[in-house]
Scaffold this motif. Structure first.
Motif: not given
Length: 363
Positions: A148-169
């Motif tokens: 569902h959610f994870a922060l990458d090394a840069a402190g941004k939502p990981a792109r393959d998580t639910a949040v990352g996908i939602l932000l992209d859409v």
């Protein structure tokens, strides 16, 4: 119709229970108006200080008159899809799993059809701020799974998580508000340290997402006495407060199972921690009625499992219901763009809950 709905609800709960039990058998996978306004710029740090991701500018001075409400076909007593997600995995191992591709496809469909996400808290409180002619949808995630959610090394939502996908859409569809509700247990998003948990929760709540209660250890609440039910709920509320959630206002029942004391799911206390929720959500089998309707039960709000139309889902999951709402537009919640009014066809005036009648804008 009501008895049929109860039967459907019970059947759907049994399906959800069966599927979730299957998750325990997989090692390591237990989840421990106006035109649409553009979303604000996204925050990219774990402790955002600028505009939240999920914020949408208020429509510029929309006042819904009966004529305007009729023009946009407003019906704020219509049905609202509250979609229920669990894990997002590349290879589905349970009937309630979705793949990232399936999740993205469903979001794209919702955006194209004119749906605008709101949180479970906003829905339960009747605070629905959706542009005129658009339809609210509630995206909900159970168990706080790492997908569902994870922060990458840069402190941004990981792109393959639910949040990352939602932000992209949302970035591809201006007006599709990047907002969702995450109902978590004692180990949110699989994070073990309190520091990591706090960073995740603060990023989400600071960017317009809701993090709320799914009980401490995900038991079947119907199997517990009232004191243990209250402990399960209040203990998780206490943890969320420590992690940075100002106030928890919603609960999703594990397995959709109501405790024997229905009141204990919505209100109670344990060791000095009190809770009083605006909404308690089931596992569900159909769209929810409007929060302005007489029939709205904030202690048992329906949800729809995200899935196709196979097996048990041939009539009761998201693909079926989204198609049904397309075919029955008069049954769907359509916003008037004015949060101060409740716009409805005149024939529906008798279905409004008494406290909302002064706000009615009938045409």
């Amino acid at each position: 119709m009501q008895s049929l709905t109860r039967i459907i609800g019970v059947t759907n709960v049994l399906v959800v229970v069966t599927a979730i039990v299957g998750l325990w058998l997989v090692p390591g996978d237990r989840p421990v108006a106006a035109p649409p306004a553009r979303a604000q710029e996204r925050s990219t740090t774990a402790a955002p200080t600028g505009p939240a991701v999920g914020e949408v500018a208020e429509p510029p001075g929309v006042v819904a008159t009966p004529e305007f409400a009729k023009q946009v076909k407003a019906n704020e007593l219509g049905k609202v899809p509250v979609l229920m997600y669990h894990r997002l995995v590349g290879k589905r191992r349970s009937s309630i799993d979705r793949t990232p591709a399936q999740f993205r496809q469903e979001l794209e469909k919702l955006a194209r059809k004119g749906y605008v996400p709101i949180s479970a808290a906003e829905f339960a409180a009747g605070d629905i701020r959706v542009p005129a002619g658009k339809f609210p949808v509630v995206l909900t995630f159970d168990d706080g799974h790492p997908s569902h959610f994870a922060l990458d090394a840069a402190g941004k939502p990981a792109r393959d998580t639910a949040v990352g996908i939602l932000l992209d859409v949302a970035a591809r569809h201006p007006g599709f508000r990047p907002v969702a509700t995450f109902w978590v247990n004692q180990t949110p998003f699989g994070l073990r340290s309190e520091r990591e948990q706090e960073a995740a929760v603060r990023w989400l709540t600071g960017n317009g997402f809701e993090v709320a209660n799914h009980t401490w250890s995900h038991p079947d609440l119907r199997s517990l006495g009232t004191k243990k039910v209250r402990k399960q709920i209040a203990r998780l509320d206490r943890m969320l407060g420590r992690l940075g959630v100002d106030k928890v206002t919603t609960l999703a029942l594990p397995y959709g199972s109501m405790p024997r004391s229905k009141k204990a799911a919505r209100q109670g206390a344990w060791e000095g921690t009190r809770y009083d929720y605006d909404g308690v959500f089931l596992a569900g089998a159909e769209p929810s009625v409007s929060p302005y309707a007489k029939k709205f039960d904030r202690g048992a709000i329906q949800r729809i499992q995200s899935n196709g139309k196979k097996g048990e889902c041939r009539k009761w999951c998201s693909q079926y219901w989204l198609e049904w709402l397309d075919k029955h537009p008069g049954e769907r919640y359509v916003s008037d763009g004015d949060p101060e009014r409740v716009s409805i066809p005149r024939r529906l005036r008798g279905n409004i809950e008494a406290k909302h009648r002064p706000r009615v804008n009938a045409y």
